[in-house]
Design an enzyme around this catalytic site. Structure first.
Site, short mmCIF file in Angstrom:
data_model
loop_
_atom_site.label_atom_id
_atom_site.label_comp_id
_atom_site.label_asym_id
_atom_site.label_seq_id
_atom_site.Cartn_x
_atom_site.Cartn_y
_atom_site.Cartn_z
N ASN A 14 40.01 34.82 25.53
CA ASN A 14 38.93 34.73 26.52
C ASN A 14 37.56 34.87 25.86
O ASN A 14 36.60 34.21 26.26
CB ASN A 14 39.11 35.78 27.62
CG ASN A 14 40.08 35.31 28.70
OD1 ASN A 14 39.77 34.43 29.49
ND2 ASN A 14 41.29 35.87 28.69
N LEU A 93 38.34 52.26 32.32
CA LEU A 93 37.08 52.88 31.93
C LEU A 93 36.80 54.12 32.75
O LEU A 93 37.17 54.19 33.93
CB LEU A 93 35.94 51.87 32.12
CG LEU A 93 36.00 50.68 31.16
CD1 LEU A 93 35.11 49.55 31.66
CD2 LEU A 93 35.61 51.09 29.74
N HIS A 109 41.43 39.18 35.34
CA HIS A 109 42.77 39.72 35.59
C HIS A 109 43.73 38.56 35.88
O HIS A 109 43.39 37.66 36.67
CB HIS A 109 42.73 40.70 36.76
CG HIS A 109 44.06 41.35 37.00
ND1 HIS A 109 44.49 42.44 36.26
CD2 HIS A 109 45.05 41.05 37.86
CE1 HIS A 109 45.71 42.77 36.66
NE2 HIS A 109 46.07 41.94 37.64
#
Ligand code: GRF
Length: 203
Positions: A14, A93, A109
């Site tokens: 990506n 996170l 996702h």
């Protein structure tokens, strides 16, 4: 032009898609820094081959995830990052980190959220469940894992002879399209978040 900070834990395809979309002039942004929590991540080599600054920040070098995330936040701020892109970042996170970049963190996702969120095996879970359509989602990151406002989604069919690998590959090809597209929508300032809904003038 906006500055991107890309967090990636492994392969980095990506990241590569973002770099190539920028090089083609499709995304008005610059990758200011790539940060990985894993020294073996191939994403680091991809950054190096495009002369993009890359840093490894390993969780085990810090007393807590909060301290680890604070180090990452400092690096992002030093590089004047406007948008944090989670491109295959495999850790959740800390809420303090998320709050430090409100609506300025996006994630890709490999499912049509809210289906098959909250884990690292979305494609396998989709196959096991027997759905006929799955896909991918780019969303803003808030304190709910995989639960932030959705920017773009793309549906992908599940075929009878799919394996986890073949399905993942078909989804990945769409990830590589919608992630740069979402970054460009952000870069143009055309995203407006109203509650859970993300509106865009030029989608
Ligand atoms: C992608 O499937 C992404 O959706 C998920 O992790 C994978 C990362 O792949 N979050 P890559 O490292 O970008 O090749």
């Amino acid at each position: 032009m906006i500055q991107l900070g890309v967090l990636a834990s492994s392969r980095g395809s990506n990241l590569q898609a973002i770099i190539e979309a920028i090089e083609r002039g499709e995304v008005d942004a610059r990758v200011a820094i790539v940060i990985s929590n894993r020294p073996e991540a191939y994403a680091l080599a991809r950054a190096a081959s495009h002369r993009i600054p890359a840093r490894v920040v390993q969780e085990e070098d810090y007393p807590s995830r909060l301290e680890h995330n604070r180090r990452i936040a400092l690096l992002l701020e030093e590089h004047k990052v406007d948008l944090v892109v989670l491109a295959g970042y495999d850790r959740v996170l800390h809420p303090e980190f998320v709050r430090a970049f409100p609506m300025r963190i996006i994630n890709i996702h490999p499912s049509l959220l809210p289906a098959f969120g909250g884990g690292l095996h979305a494609q396998e879970d989709a196959l096991r469940h027997g759905v006929k359509v799955t896909g991918c989602t780019v969303h803003f990151v808030n304190e709910d894992v995989d639960g932030g406002p959705i920017i773009l989604q793309k549906a992908v069919p599940v075929l009878d002879d799919d394996t986890e690998e073949s399905l993942s590959l078909r989804i990945l090809q769409e990830e590589h399209r919608i992630l740069p597209k979402a970054i460009q929508l952000f870069a143009r300032g055309s995203l407006r978040v109203v509650g859970r809904r993300v509106m865009s003038a030029d989608r």
